[in-house]
Design a protein around this motif. Sequence first.
Motif, PDB file in Angstrom:
ATOM      1  N   GLU A  20       0.826  -1.203   0.000  1.00  0.00           N
ATOM      2  CA  GLU A  20       0.000   0.000   0.000  1.00  0.00           C
ATOM      3  C   GLU A  20       0.863   1.257   0.000  1.00  0.00           C
ATOM      4  OE1 GLU A  20      -2.684  -0.686   3.353  1.00  0.00           O
ATOM      5  OE2 GLU A  20      -4.278  -0.973   1.891  1.00  0.00           O
ATOM      6  N   HIS A  21       1.999   1.225   0.717  1.00  0.00           N
ATOM      7  CA  HIS A  21       2.945   2.325   0.613  1.00  0.00           C
ATOM      8  C   HIS A  21       4.348   1.813   0.888  1.00  0.00           C
ATOM      9  CE1 HIS A  21       2.154   2.606   5.008  1.00  0.00           C
ATOM     10  NE2 HIS A  21       3.361   3.114   5.087  1.00  0.00           N
ATOM     11  N   THR A  22       5.323   2.579   0.419  1.00  0.00           N
ATOM     12  CA  THR A  22       6.719   2.160   0.417  1.00  0.00           C
ATOM     13  C   THR A  22       7.600   3.289   0.925  1.00  0.00           C
ATOM     14  OG1 THR A  22       6.298   0.736  -1.510  1.00  0.00           O
ATOM     15  CG2 THR A  22       8.590   1.289  -1.039  1.00  0.00           C
ATOM     16  N   GLN A  23       8.638   2.934   1.680  1.00  0.00           N
ATOM     17  CA  GLN A  23       9.658   3.880   2.109  1.00  0.00           C
ATOM     18  C   GLN A  23      11.029   3.317   1.736  1.00  0.00           C
ATOM     19  OE1 GLN A  23       9.133   4.625   6.320  1.00  0.00           O
ATOM     20  NE2 GLN A  23       7.012   5.297   6.072  1.00  0.00           N
ATOM     21  N   PHE A  24      12.051   4.178   1.739  1.00  0.00           N
ATOM     22  CA  PHE A  24      13.398   3.761   1.362  1.00  0.00           C
ATOM     23  C   PHE A  24      14.385   4.211   2.437  1.00  0.00           C
ATOM     24  CE2 PHE A  24      10.911   4.211  -2.427  1.00  0.00           C
ATOM     25  CZ  PHE A  24      11.232   3.096  -3.170  1.00  0.00           C
ATOM     26  N   VAL A  25      15.243   3.280   2.850  1.00  0.00           N
ATOM     27  CA  VAL A  25      16.270   3.572   3.850  1.00  0.00           C
ATOM     28  C   VAL A  25      17.579   2.935   3.393  1.00  0.00           C
ATOM     29  CG1 VAL A  25      17.013   3.278   6.235  1.00  0.00           C
ATOM     30  CG2 VAL A  25      14.588   3.693   5.745  1.00  0.00           C
ATOM     31  N   ASP A  26      18.541   3.754   2.990  1.00  0.00           N
ATOM     32  CA  ASP A  26      19.886   3.280   2.654  1.00  0.00           C
ATOM     33  C   ASP A  26      19.868   2.126   1.650  1.00  0.00           C
ATOM     34  OD1 ASP A  26      22.695   3.265   2.843  1.00  0.00           O
ATOM     35  OD2 ASP A  26      22.657   1.695   4.363  1.00  0.00           O
ATOM     36  N   GLY A  27      19.064   2.258   0.611  1.00  0.00           N
ATOM     37  CA  GLY A  27      18.997   1.231  -0.423  1.00  0.00           C
ATOM     38  C   GLY A  27      18.045   0.092  -0.122  1.00  0.00           C
ATOM     39  N   TRP A  28      17.453   0.068   1.079  1.00  0.00           N
ATOM     40  CA  TRP A  28      16.479  -0.954   1.445  1.00  0.00           C
ATOM     41  C   TRP A  28      15.072  -0.426   1.170  1.00  0.00           C
ATOM     42  CZ3 TRP A  28      18.128  -3.640   6.684  1.00  0.00           C
ATOM     43  CH2 TRP A  28      19.421  -4.168   6.525  1.00  0.00           C
ATOM     44  N   VAL A  29      14.232  -1.287   0.644  1.00  0.00           N
ATOM     45  CA  VAL A  29      12.854  -0.926   0.312  1.00  0.00           C
ATOM     46  C   VAL A  29      11.943  -1.459   1.416  1.00  0.00           C
ATOM     47  CG1 VAL A  29      11.031  -1.098  -1.421  1.00  0.00           C
ATOM     48  CG2 VAL A  29      13.437  -1.085  -2.137  1.00  0.00           C
ATOM     49  N   LEU A  30      11.260  -0.553   2.111  1.00  0.00           N
ATOM     50  CA  LEU A  30      10.368  -0.918   3.208  1.00  0.00           C
ATOM     51  C   LEU A  30       8.934  -0.869   2.713  1.00  0.00           C
ATOM     52  CD1 LEU A  30      13.062   0.132   4.508  1.00  0.00           C
ATOM     53  CD2 LEU A  30      11.683   0.896   6.443  1.00  0.00           C
ATOM     54  N   ARG A  31       8.215  -1.987   2.856  1.00  0.00           N
ATOM     55  CA  ARG A  31       6.856  -2.095   2.322  1.00  0.00           C
ATOM     56  C   ARG A  31       5.859  -2.291   3.467  1.00  0.00           C
ATOM     57  NH1 ARG A  31       6.241  -4.186  -2.914  1.00  0.00           N
ATOM     58  NH2 ARG A  31       5.259  -6.114  -2.221  1.00  0.00           N
ATOM     59  N   PHE A  32       4.687  -1.668   3.314  1.00  0.00           N
ATOM     60  CA  PHE A  32       3.663  -1.694   4.351  1.00  0.00           C
ATOM     61  C   PHE A  32       2.293  -1.928   3.701  1.00  0.00           C
ATOM     62  CE2 PHE A  32       7.068   1.174   5.528  1.00  0.00           C
ATOM     63  CZ  PHE A  32       7.374   0.818   6.829  1.00  0.00           C
ATOM     64  N   ALA A  33       1.508  -2.850   4.294  1.00  0.00           N
ATOM     65  CA  ALA A  33       0.164  -3.133   3.770  1.00  0.00           C
ATOM     66  C   ALA A  33      -0.737  -3.676   4.877  1.00  0.00           C
ATOM     67  CB  ALA A  33       0.226  -4.101   2.594  1.00  0.00           C
ATOM     68  N   GLN A  34      -0.798  -2.955   5.984  1.00  0.00           N
ATOM     69  CA  GLN A  34      -1.694  -3.309   7.090  1.00  0.00           C
ATOM     70  C   GLN A  34      -1.433  -4.713   7.654  1.00  0.00           C
ATOM     71  OE1 GLN A  34      -5.910  -2.188   6.495  1.00  0.00           O
ATOM     72  NE2 GLN A  34      -5.263  -1.296   4.537  1.00  0.00           N
ATOM     73  N   GLY A  35      -0.227  -5.242   7.423  1.00  0.00           N
ATOM     74  CA  GLY A  35       0.106  -6.543   7.981  1.00  0.00           C
ATOM     75  C   GLY A  35      -0.351  -7.736   7.174  1.00  0.00           C
ATOM     76  N   HIS A  36      -0.905  -7.528   5.952  1.00  0.00           N
ATOM     77  CA  HIS A  36      -1.363  -8.670   5.154  1.00  0.00           C
ATOM     78  C   HIS A  36      -0.229  -9.184   4.284  1.00  0.00           C
ATOM     79  CE1 HIS A  36      -4.017 -11.396   3.077  1.00  0.00           C
ATOM     80  NE2 HIS A  36      -3.532 -10.935   1.935  1.00  0.00           N
ATOM     81  N   THR A  37       0.263 -10.339   4.581  1.00  0.00           N
ATOM     82  CA  THR A  37       1.364 -11.080   3.965  1.00  0.00           C
ATOM     83  C   THR A  37       2.718 -10.455   4.277  1.00  0.00           C
ATOM     84  OG1 THR A  37       1.581 -10.036   1.767  1.00  0.00           O
ATOM     85  CG2 THR A  37      -0.121 -11.741   2.021  1.00  0.00           C
ATOM     86  N   LYS A  38       3.690 -11.316   4.440  1.00  0.00           N
ATOM     87  CA  LYS A  38       5.050 -10.858   4.696  1.00  0.00           C
ATOM     88  C   LYS A  38       5.622 -10.138   3.474  1.00  0.00           C
ATOM     89  CE  LYS A  38       5.992 -14.408   8.151  1.00  0.00           C
ATOM     90  NZ  LYS A  38       4.617 -14.967   8.093  1.00  0.00           N
TER      91      LYS A  38
END
Length: 268
Positions: A20-38
């Motif tokens: 649902e939304h994405t953030q970036f930290v030092d080349g790592w892609v952080l993904r978030f979707a209300q906890g549905h699926t790893k």
Amino acid sequence: MDPQVIRLYEELGLNAHPAEHTQFVDGWVLRFAQGHTKRSNSIQMLYPSALDPLVTIAECERRYAQQGLPTIVKVIQDRDDAIDALLEQRGYEKVEPTFVMSVPIDAVRLRGVEPRLDVRVSDHVDDEWFQEYWRLSRSGRPEDPTAARAILDGVREPMATVRLVLDQETVACGQVIFERGYAGLFNIVVSEGRRGEGYGRAACEEVIRRATEHGAHTCYLQVSEGNHVAVGLYTHLGFQPVYSYWYRVGPGPVSGATGVVTGSDGFG
């Protein structure tokens, strides 16, 4: 394994199963979707990092805690060994070892469609397909489908969904997503009471048939290594492992957060 091949399959998989939304930290892609699926609630280490990895990990933990979620890191075998060791030392649990498998589409020998089956195909996730897919995949377990539907509706690549109906009963569902000549098989599920009757293979063959019509040259999928029935089916169809990955799950959110991650990333 060629790092470029790994990055290709990782990008294909991320586009086929968006967050649902994405953030970036030092080349790592952080993904978030209300906890549905790893897959949609984890960190993907796609690009080179410059900082001390412990600094990056701590910052990621802070961001996931803000969302009330545990920090989950996707680790690719033989590529991320150093990070994997750091996470283990930090108390992260190793879970869900998974194969990425592929097959050249012209190497798959498709059978004819079983005459009794009514094959219903769409070029999008319609309500009827989603309701039946959700019913089969949850097997009666209560779970809010909102996040799952948002993930599926967020796919921006061409697709086909397939539903196999026998005597007015949906016995299997499947989905295939097309990008750059590759066809990803996703959400292959079979009715619990109909497993072992060949409908899983029939669903796979139907989505591969759509991939052939679309002009794809390669099919790929992700399947839990412990799902021996599904691994056996895909191997019989000609799929071979490309590489493996797993998740490292942190001890949990901090500051009283209570978020959980639900839903399996395995296929079959």
